[in-house]
Design a protein around this motif. Structure first.
Motif, short mmCIF file in Angstrom:
data_model
loop_
_atom_site.label_atom_id
_atom_site.label_comp_id
_atom_site.label_asym_id
_atom_site.label_seq_id
_atom_site.Cartn_x
_atom_site.Cartn_y
_atom_site.Cartn_z
N LYS A 11 45.93 -21.19 -0.97
CA LYS A 11 45.96 -20.67 0.48
C LYS A 11 44.62 -20.74 1.12
N GLY A 12 43.75 -21.09 0.83
CA GLY A 12 42.43 -21.30 1.29
C GLY A 12 41.62 -19.73 1.65
N HIS A 13 41.96 -18.86 0.80
CA HIS A 13 41.12 -17.54 0.78
C HIS A 13 40.95 -17.05 -0.62
N PRO A 14 39.84 -16.40 -0.84
CA PRO A 14 39.46 -16.01 -2.25
C PRO A 14 40.39 -14.87 -2.80
N ILE A 15 40.56 -14.85 -3.76
CA ILE A 15 41.38 -13.51 -4.38
C ILE A 15 40.38 -13.04 -5.59
N ALA A 16 40.26 -11.62 -5.20
CA ALA A 16 39.23 -10.78 -5.82
C ALA A 16 39.82 -10.45 -7.38
N MET A 17 38.63 -10.15 -8.23
CA MET A 17 39.00 -9.76 -9.53
C MET A 17 39.83 -8.38 -9.26
N GLY A 18 40.90 -8.32 -10.53
CA GLY A 18 41.38 -7.09 -10.42
C GLY A 18 42.93 -7.35 -9.44
N SER A 19 43.18 -8.18 -8.65
CA SER A 19 44.09 -8.28 -7.96
C SER A 19 45.16 -8.84 -8.79
N SER A 20 46.42 -8.45 -8.25
CA SER A 20 47.64 -8.98 -9.09
C SER A 20 48.08 -10.37 -8.25
N VAL A 21 48.23 -11.31 -8.98
CA VAL A 21 48.85 -12.67 -8.36
C VAL A 21 50.25 -13.08 -8.91
N VAL A 22 50.62 -13.95 -8.23
CA VAL A 22 52.12 -14.52 -8.64
C VAL A 22 51.71 -16.07 -9.00
N ILE A 23 52.34 -16.52 -10.10
CA ILE A 23 51.96 -18.04 -10.26
C ILE A 23 52.94 -18.79 -9.69
N LYS A 24 52.69 -19.69 -9.03
CA LYS A 24 53.38 -20.66 -8.12
C LYS A 24 53.67 -21.80 -8.83
N GLN A 25 52.72 -22.47 -9.51
CA GLN A 25 52.88 -23.65 -10.30
C GLN A 25 51.94 -23.95 -11.23
#
Length: 149
Positions: free
Chosen positions: A118-132
């Motif tokens: 997506k071109g933006h950082p994701i901070a530690m502790g964040s919840s993410v969805v696996i896309k691939q």
């Protein structure tokens, strides 16, 4: 042992070599050998010189005509078999994922290398969805940003 039997043995040997290499080269050598065996058996090409010529021409022509389509078909077939068990699952970021680099996520009891497209950082502790799944790396998306898209 006559030349027909020899060409059949060569054809079988080339098929075995193709099974071991999966390069789509030995397959066409086996086609040439089997076609030469058939032509020899029918008595159309009894001389060894003409058999070698026939083998060479049939092998090269079949390779030129069919190798690329077979490789494309093989690649297309393998893409549909992509591993997708993880897609859609959530993971937790344990090492910040920079916009142009790799971080780490915790998923199913272990840490995975992760990156975002997506071109933006994701901070530690964040919840993410696996896309691939890309080899041993997970391509992830931030769940908060995803909710607004």
């Amino acid at each position: 042992m006559d030349s027909t039997q020899i060409w059949v043995i060569v054809g079988v040997a080339m098929l075995i070599a193709e099974l071991l290499s999966v390069s789509f080269v030995f397959l066409f050598l086996s086609v040439g050998a089997f076609a030469t065996a058939l032509l020899s058996w029918m008595g159309i090409i009894p001389a060894v010189n003409s058999q070698l010529f026939s083998f060479s021409v049939i092998s090269v022509l079949s390779m030129l005509a069919l190798r690329k389509p077979l490789q494309q078909f093989s690649r297309r077939k393998n893409k549909t078999l992509e591993y997708s068990e993880y897609v859609g699952d959530k993971a937790t970021v344990v090492q910040t994922i920079p916009s142009d680099g790799e971080g780490k996520v915790f998923y199913r009891g272990t840490e995975w290398i992760a990156l975002t497209r997506k071109g933006h950082p994701i901070a530690m502790g964040s919840s993410v969805v696996i896309k691939q799944l890309d080899g041993i790396k997970l391509i992830v998306s931030d769940t908060e940003i995803e909710a607004f898209e």
